[in-house]
Design an enzyme around this catalytic site. Structure first.
Site, short mmCIF file in Angstrom:
data_model
loop_
_atom_site.label_atom_id
_atom_site.label_comp_id
_atom_site.label_asym_id
_atom_site.label_seq_id
_atom_site.Cartn_x
_atom_site.Cartn_y
_atom_site.Cartn_z
N ASP A 1 0.88 -1.18 0.00
CA ASP A 1 0.00 0.00 0.00
C ASP A 1 0.90 1.21 0.00
OD1 ASP A 1 -2.35 -1.43 0.13
OD2 ASP A 1 -2.43 -1.43 2.31
N ASP B 1 -13.60 -4.14 -2.20
CA ASP B 1 -13.51 -4.00 -0.74
C ASP B 1 -14.89 -4.25 -0.16
OD1 ASP B 1 -10.86 -3.24 -1.06
OD2 ASP B 1 -11.32 -1.10 -1.04
#
Lengths: 202, 251
Positions: free
Chosen positions: B11, B130
Site C-alpha cells: 500500500d 472491498d
C-alpha cells in the site's frame, strides 16, 4: 540485435527489461528496416488474437514476418505471440500467421478462465537444447484463456496440465513459441530465455 | 497443477509503502522498489501495489515507482488506485504493470470494466473489491473503504465478471489488519458464484490462516502486507508450511 515487434499491444517493455537484465541488446520496433537487420525476432503479446492480427496487418507486419521467417530468421512468440504463429484461433475465429500447422483452442468453461498463475512444464523433448539447466516440472507464470494445439506433435517441447495437457513450449526449426511468460517467471524464466537466444544464435 | 499464489501487497502513499489497520492508522513500511525486489528474491509469486491516496499529484510518483519496479523484478505485478478511465489504465500498463486493479471507478461507472477488458484483455483487468459486513450481507465499499455503496459484494462480483474482469482481489475490511485470519465465509461465497481466480486479502496473521483460506475459502491466491513488511514471517516460511500441508506452491 533482437527486434521486439511493436504491434500496438501492451507490455512490450517487460520482455525488453528482461533482455536488458541478461545484457542482450534489443529494441522495440515496428520499423521494417530494423526488423530486416535484426538477427532474432520476438513477437510478444497479451490481449485478443483478432486485435493482434488486425494490428499486424495494419502495420504490414504479417507479410514482413512471413518473408523473414521463410528466409530462416529465428522468431520467438510469447503468449499471444505464440498463438499467432498457428493457422487459426478460436478466439474471434481469426486466421493467424500460419507458420506452425494447428489451431488455438479455448479452455473448457469448467475451469477458471483465464488460467492465471504458476504451473509446471513437463518436459517432452528431453534432448531439446532449449531446456538446458531447466529441471522437469519447473514452474512458469501463465496468463491465458487459449492454448495452441499443433498438428505435428513432434514440435512439442514441453506440456502443462490445466484441465488437460496442452503445449506450453514448441519448436519448429527457426521458430519457438512459449505460452507462459519467461520474462515474468523469475530465475528459471530468465534461464529459459537465455537458452532460447543461445539456440537461435547457434 | 496450478499452484496457490502468495502475494505481498504494498500500500503506497506519496511513493512510500504504508500499512494500516482496517484502512486507517498507517505506519511507514519503506521504499516500494526495495521491498518489491526483496519479495521477488524471497519467492513471492506476484506483487500488488495499491496507491491508497491516488491523487493527481501522486500519479507521477506512482508511474515512476512502476517503471523502476518493472526494471527490477522478475515476477508479475498488479497496480491499483485511482483508475477512473481507460487512459489511466493504459498509463499504468505502459509504465510496466502486468495487471491493473479497478475499484471505485468501476462501481461508479461499470462500463469502465468492459471498456478496459475489450481494449487490454480480461487477463489484465482485476476487480478490486472491498467488502464490509452490513447486517446479513456484505456491501461493496468505495473511496478507500469510506463509502458504503449499499451494493451486495456477491452481486457486484458476478456482474463485474460478466463485464469482463479476469480476476478478483477481494479485501475484507472487517478482517483487514486484524491478524485474526482471512474472511473465509466471504471468500467462499464469492468464489462460488464466479469462475475467475480470487485473491483473498485482509487478516493474515499466522501460517494456518493461509492454509485455511485455500482449503476452506477456495481462494486461488492469498495476499498479505504487514505480516511480511514487519518480518513476522517470510514468504518462504508460508510456502514451506503450505507444502507440508499438501497445498501446491512454487518453491
Amino acid at each position: 540485435m533482437i527486434a521486439i515487434i511493436d504491434y500496438g499491444i501492451n507490455n512490450l517493455d517487460s520482455i525488453k527489461n528482461a533482455l536488458d537484465k541478461l545484457s542482450i541488446p534489443a529494441v522495440v520496433t515496428c520499423d521494417a528496416t530494423v526488423i530486416n537487420q535484426a538477427r532474432i525476432l520476438v513477437l510478444p503479446g497479451v490481449g485478443a488474437a483478432a486485435t493482434g492480427m488486425n494490428n499486424l496487418k495494419m502495420l504490414g507486419l504479417d507479410k514482413l514476418l512471413t518473408s523473414e521467417v521463410r528466409n530462416g530468421k529465428p522468431l520467438l512468440g510469447i503468449c499471444l505471440g505464440m498463438q499467432l504463429l498457428m493457422d487459426w484461433s478460436e478466439e474471434g475465429n481469426v486466421h493467424c500467421l500460419g507458420f506452425v500447422d494447428g489451431i488455438v483452442e479455448k479452455f473448457t468453461d469448467k475451469l477458471k478462465v483465464p488460467q492465471i498463475g504458476w504451473n509446471q512444464m513437463q518436459i517432452i523433448d528431453v534432448q531439446s537444447p532449449l531446456l538446458t539447466d531447466i529441471p522437469d516440472t519447473s514452474d512458469f507464470y501463465f496468463v491465458h484463456s487459449y492454448f495452441c494445439n499443433p498438428d505435428d506433435k513432434n514440435v512439442i517441447v514441453g506440456t502443462t496440465i490445466y484441465g488437460q495437457p496442452f503445449c506450453s513450449i514448441m519448436k519448429q526449426d527457426n521458430i519457438v513459441g512459449v505460452q507462459f511468460h519467461p520474462e515474468k517467471s523469475g530465475k528459471i524464466g530468465f534461464q529459459l530465455l537465455q537458452n532460447i537466444i543461445n539456440y537461435f544464435l547457434l | 497443477m496450478i499452484t496457490k499464489r502468495i502475494i505481498p501487497c504494498l500500500d503506497m502513499t506519496q511513493g512510500k509503502v504504508v500499512k494500516g489497520v482496517q484502512f486507517i492508522n498507517f505506519r511507514d513500511a519503506g521504499d516500494p522498489v526495495e521491498l518489491a525486489k526483496k519479495y521477488d528474491e524471497q519467492g513471492a509469486d506476484e506483487l500488488v501495489f495499491l496507491d491508497i491516496t491516488a491523487t493527481v499529484d501522486n500519479r507521477d510518483i506512482l508511474l515512476d515507482v512502476i517503471k523502476r519496479t518493472a526494471k527490477e523484478v522478475t515476477i508479475p505485478f498488479t497496480v491499483g488506485g485511482g483508475i477512473r478511465k481507460k487512459e489511466d489504465m493504459q498509463q499504468v500498463l505502459r509504465a510496466g504493470a502486468d495487471k491493473v486493479g479497478v475499484n471505485s471507478g468501476g462501481v461508479k461507472r461499470p462500463e469502465l470494466l468492459s471498456e478496459c477488458a475489450e481494449t487490454f484483455g480480461s487477463q489484465c483487468v482485476v476487480l478490486s473489491l472491498d467488502a464490509k459486513r452490513v447486517g446479513n450481507q456484505w456491501n461493496v465499499m468505495i473511496n478507500g473503504g469510506r463509502t458504503d455503496t449499499g451494493i451486495s459484494a456477491i452481486v457486484w462480483a458476478k456482474n463485474a465478471v460478466k463485464l469482463g474482469v479476469g480476476e478478483i482481489l477481494l479485501t475484507s475490511i472487517d478482517t483487514d489488519g486484524m491478524k485474526q485470519g482471512f474472511n473465509i465465509e466471504l471468500t467462499k461465497a464469492v468464489a462460488s458464484v464466479v469462475n475467475v481466480p480470487i485473491i483473498a486479502s485482509g487478516g493474515a496473521g499466522k501460517l494456518e490462516d493461509f492454509k485455511d483460506i485455500f482449503q476452506q475459502g477456495n481462494a486461488d491466491a492469498a495476499l498479505a502486507a504487514s505480516l511480511f513488511h514487519f518480518g513476522e514471517c517470510t514468504i518462504k516460511e508460508v510456502k514451506n508450511y503450505l507444502r507440508d500441508n499438501d497445498i501446491s506452491v512454487r518453491l
